[in-house]
Write a protein that holds these residues in place. Structure first.
Motif, PDB file in Angstrom:
ATOM      1  N   VAL A  59      19.612  12.497  65.611  1.00 20.55           N
ATOM      2  CA  VAL A  59      20.511  13.641  65.746  1.00 20.55           C
ATOM      3  C   VAL A  59      20.351  14.215  67.148  1.00 20.55           C
ATOM      4  O   VAL A  59      19.365  14.892  67.446  1.00 20.55           O
ATOM      5  N   HIS A 119      23.489  17.994  70.754  1.00 22.02           N
ATOM      6  CA  HIS A 119      24.866  18.487  70.665  1.00 22.02           C
ATOM      7  C   HIS A 119      25.466  18.317  69.273  1.00 22.02           C
ATOM      8  O   HIS A 119      26.575  18.794  69.014  1.00 22.02           O
ATOM      9  N   ARG A 120      24.738  17.636  68.358  1.00 23.16           N
ATOM     10  CA  ARG A 120      25.203  17.492  66.978  1.00 23.16           C
ATOM     11  C   ARG A 120      24.532  18.484  66.037  1.00 23.16           C
ATOM     12  O   ARG A 120      24.725  18.429  64.831  1.00 23.16           O
ATOM     13  N   LEU A 138      32.025  18.606  58.787  1.00 23.44           N
ATOM     14  CA  LEU A 138      30.635  18.577  59.260  1.00 23.44           C
ATOM     15  C   LEU A 138      29.650  18.277  58.139  1.00 23.44           C
ATOM     16  O   LEU A 138      28.592  17.697  58.370  1.00 23.44           O
ATOM     17  N   ASN A 141      25.830  12.041  61.919  1.00 24.16           N
ATOM     18  CA  ASN A 141      24.498  12.301  62.466  1.00 24.16           C
ATOM     19  C   ASN A 141      24.357  13.769  62.884  1.00 24.16           C
ATOM     20  O   ASN A 141      23.779  14.087  63.919  1.00 24.16           O
ATOM     21  N   ARG A 142      24.868  14.664  62.047  1.00 19.63           N
ATOM     22  CA  ARG A 142      24.716  16.095  62.297  1.00 19.63           C
ATOM     23  C   ARG A 142      23.517  16.652  61.547  1.00 19.63           C
ATOM     24  O   ARG A 142      22.978  16.022  60.634  1.00 19.63           O
TER      25      ARG A 142
END
Length: 375
Positions: A246, A249-250, A298, A335-336
């Motif tokens: 991750v 920025h995610r 998200l 990949n958040r």
């Protein structure tokens, strides 16, 4: 909305079947494993099947034993507390009750880290996790049982919840742990031996799955597993879960100033899978609607009853487990990672490799047979 578990290949098995199958192999009654004199379960924490295949050149021992069908399904959430307990009891999280990384203790209305905070939170491992372990079942059937790991893990609450029944044997580097496990299995006919290798999980959290540090940890474990398995001993190598990287920025930060905590009493779980516990007087439908709206694209957001009905925690969920599951679950997509901006400890935002959600990288783990099981 209703969220279903990810589909796997037709041959996929669940890690919930590992413990019963190992015991059956000692009796010569397993349908999938040949009879052996002793058996060793090696768990490589955090090693997903897809990342392993992607780094095949650094793990020739492991991947030489791996075909497309040599994978298993982890559990939800894909986190060590839930998945390792499933491996060592044969029960899904809804039955054994370890339903996340940090969950609410309904008795005291506080969040408890399921790996490290048992003693400080006054939680009894025998009642919080009441299912018999594979080691207790082995001993009751007349089989010696051993667990090989770090000395510092020997007396923890999590160890008492998941390894009770086994004689704990401390050992250092991966090569030492593997050699100790092989020796115990050879010297104790009929034994069930557990060997825990967490190095890839630690390196992944700190540096990421594609880092040089993670590759070095994988190479170290692979080298350790080159040791010749004693005659008659069956070795099964698997993992509790995989992980994804991750990037910063995610990260999605749920700041209190933005209203994320309106009606919310606790945010538990971990960044890839949040347990959201509501205030008693909260408008649950309104909070759910807001979380769904603001996390659209998200994360998958669903209430507890839908998660249970979808079978996320297994076919049966006990009353005790139900009380520990969040009123709302937020499962990160892709990949958040979702962070509680009001939490005092923000060190978790430095983690690169993470897990807990339902991507194939987290969900699918290797299922590899060596020694007597490879025959």
């Amino acid at each position: 909305m209703t969220l279903m578990l990810p589909a796997g290949p037709a041959q996929a098995r669940s890690i919930a079947g590992v413990a019963p199958d190992l015991l059956a192999s000692l009796r010569g009654e397993s349908e999938t494993l040949p009879p052996v004199s002793s058996t060793v379960l090696v768990v490589v924490d955090g090693l997903g099947a897809l990342p392993l295949r992607a780094h095949a050149g650094h793990a020739r021992t492991l991947t030489a034993a791996m075909s497309k069908k040599d994978a298993a399904a982890s559990v939800f959430p894909t986190t060590t507390a839930a998945a390792l307990t499933t491996l060592l009891t044969g029960e899904m999280p809804g039955a054994h009750g370890l339903v996340g990384y940090r969950v609410r203790d309904p008795r005291r209305d506080v969040l408890v880290n399921q790996l490290t905070e048992w003693e400080g939170a006054g939680i009894d491992p025998l009642t919080w996790q009441a299912q018999p372990t594979v080691f207790e079942r082995a001993v009751s059937a007349g089989h010696p049982a051993f667990a090989v790991g770090f000395a510092g893990h020997a007396h923890s609450g999590f160890t008492h919840a998941t390894l009770r029944g086994a004689s704990f044997v401390p050992a250092g580097r991966p090569a030492e742990r593997v050699a100790t496990a092989w020796d115990l299995a050879e010297r104790n006919p009929g034994a069930l031996v557990y060997c825990y290798l967490p190095e890839t999980d630690k390196a992944g959290h700190k540096h990421g799955v594609d880092s040089a540090e993670w590759v070095a940890a994988l190479e170290d474990i692979d080298a350790a597993l080159r040791l010749t398995v004693p005659p008659g001993v069956g070795v099964l190598v698997t993992a509790d879960h995989g992980m994804v990287d991750v990037p910063a920025h995610r990260q999605v930060v749920l700041d209190e100033s933005d209203g994320w905590h309106d009606g919310v009493r606790h945010i538990g779980g971990e960044p890839r899978m949040l347990h959201v516990y509501l205030e008693q007087d909260a408008d649950a439908a309104a909070v759910l609607g807001r979380w769904r709206r603001d996390l659209e694209g998200l994360a998958d957001v669903l209430p507890r009853d839908e998660a249970i009905a979808a079978g996320l925690f297994g076919p049966e969920v006990s009353d005790a487990a139900t009380a520990r599951i969040g009123d709302i679950l937020a499962i990160a997509r892709g990949n958040r990672a979702l962070y509680d901006g009001a939490a005092e400890d923000q060190r978790g935002r430095n983690m690169v490799g993470q897990h807990g959600a339902l991507t194939p990288e987290e969900w699918r783990v290797p299922y590899l047979r060596f020694g007597g099981f490879a025959a």
